[in-house]
Every structure is written in structure tokens, then in C-alpha cells.
Design a protein around this motif. Sequence first.
Motif, PDB file in Angstrom:
ATOM      1  N   GLY A 119       5.700  -4.985   7.707  1.00 18.51           N
ATOM      2  CA  GLY A 119       5.145  -5.895   8.704  1.00 18.51           C
ATOM      3  C   GLY A 119       4.520  -5.155   9.874  1.00 18.51           C
ATOM      4  N   LEU A 120       3.795  -4.082   9.564  1.00 16.59           N
ATOM      5  CA  LEU A 120       3.261  -3.223  10.618  1.00 16.59           C
ATOM      6  C   LEU A 120       2.260  -3.922  11.524  1.00 16.59           C
ATOM      7  CD1 LEU A 120       2.801   0.137   8.670  1.00 16.59           C
ATOM      8  CD2 LEU A 120       4.686  -0.534  10.177  1.00 16.59           C
ATOM      9  N   ASP A 121       1.622  -4.952  11.010  1.00 19.00           N
ATOM     10  CA  ASP A 121       0.635  -5.654  11.837  1.00 19.00           C
ATOM     11  C   ASP A 121       1.289  -6.421  12.989  1.00 19.00           C
ATOM     12  OD1 ASP A 121       1.774  -7.317   9.931  1.00 19.00           O
ATOM     13  OD2 ASP A 121      -0.041  -8.467   9.567  1.00 19.00           O
ATOM     14  N   ARG A 122       2.620  -6.516  12.985  1.00 19.24           N
ATOM     15  CA  ARG A 122       3.325  -7.120  14.122  1.00 19.24           C
ATOM     16  C   ARG A 122       3.321  -6.186  15.325  1.00 19.24           C
ATOM     17  NH1 ARG A 122       9.129  -8.254  11.824  1.00 19.24           N
ATOM     18  NH2 ARG A 122       8.628  -6.302  10.750  1.00 19.24           N
ATOM     19  N   TYR A 123       3.118  -4.904  15.057  1.00 17.61           N
ATOM     20  CA  TYR A 123       3.204  -3.899  16.110  1.00 17.61           C
ATOM     21  C   TYR A 123       1.848  -3.288  16.474  1.00 17.61           C
ATOM     22  CZ  TYR A 123       7.943  -4.206  14.238  1.00 17.61           C
ATOM     23  OH  TYR A 123       9.145  -4.667  13.781  1.00 17.61           O
ATOM     24  N   PHE A 124       1.003  -3.094  15.473  1.00 19.25           N
ATOM     25  CA  PHE A 124      -0.260  -2.384  15.705  1.00 19.25           C
ATOM     26  C   PHE A 124      -1.400  -3.348  16.032  1.00 19.25           C
ATOM     27  CE2 PHE A 124       2.025   0.866  13.216  1.00 19.25           C
ATOM     28  CZ  PHE A 124       1.858   1.953  14.069  1.00 19.25           C
ATOM     29  N   ASP A 125      -2.147  -2.985  17.057  1.00 14.72           N
ATOM     30  CA  ASP A 125      -3.324  -3.758  17.443  1.00 14.72           C
ATOM     31  C   ASP A 125      -4.536  -3.376  16.604  1.00 14.72           C
ATOM     32  OD1 ASP A 125      -2.375  -5.205  20.016  1.00 14.72           O
ATOM     33  OD2 ASP A 125      -1.733  -3.135  20.295  1.00 14.72           O
ATOM     34  N   GLY A 126      -4.507  -2.188  16.022  1.00 15.47           N
ATOM     35  CA  GLY A 126      -5.574  -1.722  15.149  1.00 15.47           C
ATOM     36  C   GLY A 126      -5.005  -0.759  14.123  1.00 15.47           C
ATOM     37  N   ILE A 136       1.663   6.391  -7.597  1.00 16.27           N
ATOM     38  CA  ILE A 136       3.118   6.481  -7.489  1.00 16.27           C
ATOM     39  C   ILE A 136       3.573   6.116  -6.084  1.00 16.27           C
ATOM     40  CG2 ILE A 136       5.091   8.068  -7.542  1.00 16.27           C
ATOM     41  CD1 ILE A 136       3.640   9.565  -9.813  1.00 16.27           C
ATOM     42  N   LEU A 137       2.887   6.652  -5.074  1.00 16.77           N
ATOM     43  CA  LEU A 137       3.243   6.348  -3.692  1.00 16.77           C
ATOM     44  C   LEU A 137       3.046   4.861  -3.378  1.00 16.77           C
ATOM     45  CD1 LEU A 137       1.748   9.440  -1.828  1.00 16.77           C
ATOM     46  CD2 LEU A 137       4.139   9.010  -2.412  1.00 16.77           C
ATOM     47  N   LEU A 138       2.029   4.291  -3.963  1.00 19.58           N
ATOM     48  CA  LEU A 138       1.757   2.870  -3.777  1.00 19.58           C
ATOM     49  C   LEU A 138       2.885   2.025  -4.351  1.00 19.58           C
ATOM     50  CD1 LEU A 138      -0.651   1.468  -2.454  1.00 19.58           C
ATOM     51  CD2 LEU A 138      -1.669   1.217  -4.729  1.00 19.58           C
ATOM     52  N   GLU A 139       3.319   2.380  -5.549  1.00 20.51           N
ATOM     53  CA  GLU A 139       4.402   1.647  -6.209  1.00 20.51           C
ATOM     54  C   GLU A 139       5.705   1.768  -5.420  1.00 20.51           C
ATOM     55  OE1 GLU A 139       4.350  -0.483  -8.771  1.00 20.51           O
ATOM     56  OE2 GLU A 139       2.168  -0.242  -8.612  1.00 20.51           O
ATOM     57  N   LYS A 140       5.950   2.946  -4.854  1.00 20.62           N
ATOM     58  CA  LYS A 140       7.159   3.139  -4.056  1.00 20.62           C
ATOM     59  C   LYS A 140       7.155   2.192  -2.855  1.00 20.62           C
ATOM     60  CE  LYS A 140       9.081   6.670  -6.259  1.00 20.62           C
ATOM     61  NZ  LYS A 140      10.423   6.595  -6.899  1.00 20.62           N
ATOM     62  N   ALA A 141       5.994   2.059  -2.225  1.00 15.19           N
ATOM     63  CA  ALA A 141       5.886   1.169  -1.063  1.00 15.19           C
ATOM     64  C   ALA A 141       6.048  -0.290  -1.483  1.00 15.19           C
ATOM     65  CB  ALA A 141       4.556   1.378  -0.365  1.00 15.19           C
ATOM     66  N   LYS A 142       5.420  -0.654  -2.577  1.00 15.01           N
ATOM     67  CA  LYS A 142       5.444  -2.046  -3.018  1.00 15.01           C
ATOM     68  C   LYS A 142       6.813  -2.477  -3.515  1.00 15.01           C
ATOM     69  CE  LYS A 142       0.558  -2.507  -4.289  1.00 15.01           C
ATOM     70  NZ  LYS A 142      -0.403  -2.734  -5.399  1.00 15.01           N
ATOM     71  N   ARG A 179      -6.864   3.117   1.943  1.00 14.16           N
ATOM     72  CA  ARG A 179      -6.679   1.752   2.442  1.00 14.16           C
ATOM     73  C   ARG A 179      -5.559   1.048   1.677  1.00 14.16           C
ATOM     74  NH1 ARG A 179      -7.900  -2.436   5.293  1.00 14.16           N
ATOM     75  NH2 ARG A 179      -9.166  -1.173   6.676  1.00 14.16           N
ATOM     76  N   ALA A 180      -5.481   1.272   0.365  1.00 15.12           N
ATOM     77  CA  ALA A 180      -4.437   0.623  -0.431  1.00 15.12           C
ATOM     78  C   ALA A 180      -3.052   1.039   0.050  1.00 15.12           C
ATOM     79  CB  ALA A 180      -4.617   0.965  -1.908  1.00 15.12           C
ATOM     80  N   TYR A 181      -2.899   2.323   0.365  1.00 22.47           N
ATOM     81  CA  TYR A 181      -1.620   2.848   0.875  1.00 22.47           C
ATOM     82  C   TYR A 181      -1.286   2.201   2.214  1.00 22.47           C
ATOM     83  CZ  TYR A 181       1.755   6.520   2.280  1.00 22.47           C
ATOM     84  OH  TYR A 181       2.868   7.221   2.684  1.00 22.47           O
ATOM     85  N   MET A 182      -2.256   2.155   3.090  1.00 29.49           N
ATOM     86  CA  MET A 182      -2.049   1.546   4.397  1.00 29.49           C
ATOM     87  C   MET A 182      -1.668   0.074   4.271  1.00 29.49           C
ATOM     88  SD  MET A 182      -4.680   1.388   7.671  1.00 29.49           S
ATOM     89  CE  MET A 182      -5.782   0.161   6.930  1.00 29.49           C
ATOM     90  N   GLU A 183      -2.365  -0.647   3.420  1.00 31.23           N
ATOM     91  CA  GLU A 183      -2.099  -2.069   3.253  1.00 31.23           C
ATOM     92  C   GLU A 183      -0.722  -2.312   2.649  1.00 31.23           C
ATOM     93  OE1 GLU A 183      -3.776  -4.618   4.291  1.00 31.23           O
ATOM     94  OE2 GLU A 183      -5.503  -3.515   5.052  1.00 31.23           O
ATOM     95  N   ALA A 184      -0.311  -1.446   1.704  1.00 28.58           N
ATOM     96  CA  ALA A 184       1.003  -1.605   1.072  1.00 28.58           C
ATOM     97  C   ALA A 184       2.118  -1.418   2.091  1.00 28.58           C
ATOM     98  CB  ALA A 184       1.161  -0.618  -0.078  1.00 28.58           C
ATOM     99  N   HIS A 185       1.961  -0.434   2.978  1.00 25.01           N
ATOM    100  CA  HIS A 185       2.979  -0.189   3.995  1.00 25.01           C
ATOM    101  C   HIS A 185       2.939  -1.257   5.078  1.00 25.01           C
ATOM    102  CE1 HIS A 185       4.739   3.781   2.907  1.00 25.01           C
ATOM    103  NE2 HIS A 185       3.678   3.786   2.121  1.00 25.01           N
ATOM    104  N   LYS A 186       1.760  -1.756   5.376  1.00 28.19           N
ATOM    105  CA  LYS A 186       1.647  -2.850   6.338  1.00 28.19           C
ATOM    106  C   LYS A 186       2.417  -4.066   5.843  1.00 28.19           C
ATOM    107  CE  LYS A 186      -2.185  -5.300   6.733  1.00 28.19           C
ATOM    108  NZ  LYS A 186      -3.572  -5.682   7.104  1.00 28.19           N
TER     109      LYS A 186
END
Length: 217
Positions: free
Chosen positions: A133-140, A84-90, A122-129
Amino acid sequence: MFKGVRTVILDYDGTLHDSTKNYIHAFKQAYAYLIDAGYAAPRDWADAAITKWLGYSSKAMWENFMPDLDEEIRSKASKMIGQILLEKAKTGQAILYEGALETLQALKEKGYRLIFLSNCSRAYMEAHKESFGLDRYFDGMYCTEDFGFIPKYEIFDSIRSVFPGGYLIVGDRFQDIEVAEHHPVRTVGCRYGFGFPGELESADVLIDDIRELNDLL
């Protein structure tokens, strides 16, 4: 106090992401399944009784919430919440705290290395990324699922081996602040998140808005 900090490690839920509404909905859906399957009794849930689990890994949450629940049923309910949380992000229904991305951008422009560290899958992290566009800000970007849901203070060594010190941890739960009990790091506790009174008392500084972080650094 924060002179010498080069790497800022940020929690996500309760620090950058306001997961209140979506998590409450997902939790209630999973609990309804447990009731229908005969594994739980009907109950009226106060929001605070649900959001207290935010900041825990799914493994730790279920071990504390319903430790005697059959492992197969626990896994099914846990996956239900996660899906459910994944779908909300997507579908664009995730909500960041006001000023979160602007704060990340400001810190990045000041030259800080920014690290994402969350008790999530990891799926949750990737969905929010993808969504923000979180990879624009985070180095890791680190999620505890990749480390078998071990505590954040144990994952810290993996971050330290790649990114330069000094270090600052920013989060809303004891799982974030306790990193300083094991490593030489500074800490900022986020009072606007999901922690209980006193949970952040050992933090070096407390803030009531993520935008205050830019004023500290």
C-alpha cells in the motif's frame, strides 16, 4: 542541516525494502540457467558478491556483470530475475526493514512530500505498491525503467518540476548520493543497505536504521 526540506526522495531496495534473500535466490536461478546453456562457468557465490548489484538498474547490472554476453541471452536471464522478484512481491514474500512504513507515516504526518525513486521496472514498483500500500505514503512514484534506465540524477529534474524544494535524497548506494553532485540537495546515506565501505562518504548524514530518519527531520 535539513531546515527548509519539503520533499524527501527515497530509494527503495536497501533503504526501505530488504531484498537480500529474494535477490540472491533470483540471481542464482538465473546464473544456473546461464551455466546450463553454456554461457557461464559453475561458481560458488558469496552473498556479498551478489547483493553488490542491488541498487543498479538491470541494464547497468548486466553491462557491468557480463558485458560480453549475447544480448538475447542477457535479456532472458534478466527477465528471469525480474519475474522471480515479481512473484515474491505478489505472494507476500517481500520484506521491508523494521519500522519502514512507520517512518514513512511519521514523515507524512509532519507534512513532508515523499517520493519513491528506484532503479527498478514499473512492474516491480507496481507489485510492491500493491503489496504494501505504498501509495498511502508516497506523493509520487518513479522507476528508472520509465526513463530508459537513465541515472537518478537525470530523473531528478522531472521530480523537481512537480514537487517543491528543498530536497533530501535518502539511499544506500552511490547512485543516490551522486544526485547531490549535480543538484542542490541534501543527502542521507543508509549504512545498513548494500553499499560498500566509502560509497556513502559524501553523504551529509549516515544512518544505521531507517527509523533514524524521523529523528533527523
